[in-house]
Write a protein that holds these residues in place. Structure first.
Motif, PDB file in Angstrom:
ATOM      1  N   GLU A  11      -6.533  -9.082  -3.716  1.00  0.00           N
ATOM      2  CA  GLU A  11      -6.319  -7.630  -3.631  1.00  0.00           C
ATOM      3  C   GLU A  11      -4.832  -7.298  -3.704  1.00  0.00           C
ATOM      4  N   ASN A  12      -4.005  -8.084  -3.020  1.00  0.00           N
ATOM      5  CA  ASN A  12      -2.566  -7.814  -3.020  1.00  0.00           C
ATOM      6  C   ASN A  12      -1.946  -8.038  -4.390  1.00  0.00           C
ATOM      7  N   THR A  21      -3.466  -7.565  -7.191  1.00  0.00           N
ATOM      8  CA  THR A  21      -3.889  -6.401  -7.973  1.00  0.00           C
ATOM      9  C   THR A  21      -2.989  -5.199  -7.674  1.00  0.00           C
ATOM     10  N   LYS A  22      -2.649  -5.017  -6.410  1.00  0.00           N
ATOM     11  CA  LYS A  22      -1.764  -3.907  -6.030  1.00  0.00           C
ATOM     12  C   LYS A  22      -0.366  -4.096  -6.623  1.00  0.00           C
ATOM     13  N   LEU A  48       2.600   1.690  -3.451  1.00  0.00           N
ATOM     14  CA  LEU A  48       1.610   2.096  -4.451  1.00  0.00           C
ATOM     15  C   LEU A  48       1.249   3.571  -4.310  1.00  0.00           C
ATOM     16  N   ASP A 101       0.837  -1.203   0.000  1.00  0.00           N
ATOM     17  CA  ASP A 101       0.000   0.000   0.000  1.00  0.00           C
ATOM     18  C   ASP A 101       0.871   1.253   0.000  1.00  0.00           C
TER      19      ASP A 101
END
Length: 255
Positions: free
Chosen positions: A240-241, A243-244, A77, A74
């Motif tokens: 989700e990770n 995708t990040k 990003l 996070d």
């Protein structure tokens, strides 16, 4: 052996600085761990099928889980998105958000999944919010049978918990019902629905919807990475990770 997905020295130095990694003796340099993750995202291979040029998959997976728990993906990003926006002559923080969902077919029958009755897809949904450039801001994954208007509120709650403010968020007609009122009353977000031209739709003419086409391009970027074109993850958090990581890979090529 060098792979096309390997990080350049400039990209690695940026990640190293952002994560505040300290120099110490290691059996495998952390650059190799990152190269393994980039290879995994692009090729879509299984953890156990990582080439022998990389460290053992157990070690790569260990760092993947550890960095996830520490919130490094996070952080990287967010910093990358700000850097690229400033490089493009924009403000570091986005004031306009664009949200939409992408139904993804399942590739792992052990993972949680549902059926998107509208698109006839069995799998999951990625609910994504991007800035006007199409750069990822937030992602939330759920089973495919949950309606966009319900899952969209969970995405907005995630944004509010991370203290992200937007003047306006654009969405499609899937976010209907009392979603707009709840988005404003619960989370103080102004959501504007942008629909397709009914005349063009009746004539079956394709015309990109202003602003909203940006997020469709983001979905196309995701599909370029084989790890994301189907959902191979057991847990939604892992989806989700991944995708990040895909978004990080994209932004690293723009710094």
């Amino acid at each position: 052996m060098k792979y096309p997905t390997d990080l350049t020295e400039n990209q690695w130095q940026y990640i190293k600085k952002t994560m505040n990694l300290k120099e110490r003796k290691r059996k495998y340099p952390l650059l190799l761990i990152w190269n393994s993750l980039m290879y995994l995202i692009k090729t879509g291979c299984q953890w156990r099928m990582l080439p022998k040029d990389f460290p053992k998959w157990q070690l790569v997976y260990y760092y993947y889980i550890r960095w996830t728990e520490l919130g490094y993906f996070d952080l990287i990003l967010e910093k990358l998105r700000m850097k690229v926006r400033i490089k493009k002559g924009q403000r570091a923080e986005a004031s306009l958000g664009i949200m939409d969902s992408q139904s993804v077919r399942w590739g792992n029958n052990r993972g949680l999944h549902g059926v998107d009755g509208n698109k006839k897809i069995k799998g999951i949904k990625r609910h994504v919010l991007v800035d006007k450039n199409g750069f990822l801001i937030a992602v939330m994954v759920c089973v495919a049978n949950i309606h966009d208007s319900k899952a969209g509120l969970l995405l907005l709650r995630l944004l509010r918990e991370e203290l992200m403010n937007f003047k306006c968020i654009l969405a499609d007609a899937g976010y209907r019902g009392d979603f707009l009122d709840k988005a404003h009353s619960l989370y103080s977000y102004l959501v504007k629905v942008v629909s397709r031209d009914k005349e063009k739709q009746a004539k079956k003419e394709f015309k990109p919807v202003s602003k909203r086409w940006v997020i469709e391009r983001t979905f196309a970027w995701f599909d370029n990475d084989r790890r994301l074109c189907r959902n191979y993850e057991l847990l939604h958090e892992s989806s989700e990770n991944m995708t990040k990581l895909s978004a990080i890979k994209l932004l690293l090529n723009k710094i």
